[in-house]
Design an enzyme around this catalytic site. Structure first.
Site, PDB file in Angstrom:
ATOM      1  N   LYS A 250      67.213 -35.173  47.262  1.00 52.97           N
ATOM      2  CA  LYS A 250      65.855 -35.687  47.063  1.00 52.97           C
ATOM      3  C   LYS A 250      64.974 -35.383  48.265  1.00 52.97           C
ATOM      4  CE  LYS A 250      64.830 -40.066  47.449  1.00 52.97           C
ATOM      5  NZ  LYS A 250      64.766 -41.524  47.213  1.00 52.97           N
TER       6      LYS A 250
ATOM      7  N   ASP B 227      62.983 -39.812  42.424  1.00 52.43           N
ATOM      8  CA  ASP B 227      63.292 -41.128  42.983  1.00 52.43           C
ATOM      9  C   ASP B 227      63.290 -42.142  41.832  1.00 52.43           C
ATOM     10  OD1 ASP B 227      60.644 -41.431  42.327  1.00 52.43           O
ATOM     11  OD2 ASP B 227      60.044 -42.244  44.259  1.00 52.43           O
TER      12      ASP B 227
END
Length: 212
Positions: free
Chosen positions: A120, A138
């Site tokens: 991420k 997320d």
């Protein structure tokens, strides 16, 4: 959600926010990398409060190392997991200097090899610092993708891969920011603000909220 609806969804998000970006404050790829590392299990507002004092003192990997782990830890102590994050920041700076001439690499594999940097974080840096069409999934993006029917998936990686296939190419560079901001401020976890949602009629969420 078919292609026509997907295009309409992003057309509307672009109309209300033509130039979306991260709410983390930074002035270089290095500062962005550090800010994203610090943002794990922390709010952007909280990270910005800490980096407001950290970055003027340590705007480069060498300056960060010169500052020292103890001082870095003190400056980020208001952020969760600050002990581990301080160690990772220092280790990352050492690797950047040793292997990348002090620059943030524009390469996923190299980014993910840095301590405290996962998929991420790498996606955020690649997208925001270098303009790569990546998708950093997320909790907000995961929720919006599933609720709306835009790109359903059981895991963040599944949603990421689905979004990369389903987001029309012209929107892909900015899609990450549009979706995260929509999830943060409109399509909230507990009580989505459906009455004020610009994509309400396109969304497949069955239990939409009503105006009070």
């Amino acid at each position: 959600m078919n292609l026509q609806k997907r295009r309409e969804l992003f057309d509307r998000l672009r109309e209300i926010n033509p130039n979306p970006t991260t709410e983390l404050e930074y002035s270089s790829p290095f500062e962005l990398l550090i800010a994203v590392m610090l943002s794990a299990q922390a709010t952007d507002v909280g990270v910005n409060k800490a980096t407001k004092h950290l970055f003027p003192l340590a705007p480069t990997p060498q300056a960060m190392l010169d500052l020292g782990e103890t001082r870095v830890r003190e400056l980020i102590s208001s952020i969760g997991l600050f002990n581990t994050k301080a160690k990772n920041v220092m280790a990352t700076c050492e690797i950047l200097l040793r292997d990348h001439q002090g620059e943030v690499p524009r390469d996923r594999e190299a980014l993910e090899a840095l301590p405290g940097v996962g998929r991420k974080t790498a996606n955020v840096v690649l997208n925001t610092a270098f303009g790569e069409p990546t998708m950093a999934v997320d909790t907000h993006i995961f929720r919006v993708a599933n609720r709306t029917g835009l790109a359903p998936g059981r895991t963040p990686l599944a949603v990421e891969k689905s979004l990369l296939k389903r987001v029309p190419a012209e929107f892909l560079k900015d899609a990450h920011h549009w979706l995260i901001l929509h999830g943060r401020y409109v399509c909230k976890a507990r009580t989505p603000n459906c009455p004020h949602c610009v994509i309400r009629d396109l969304c497949r969420y069955k239990t939409k909220t009503s105006a009070p």
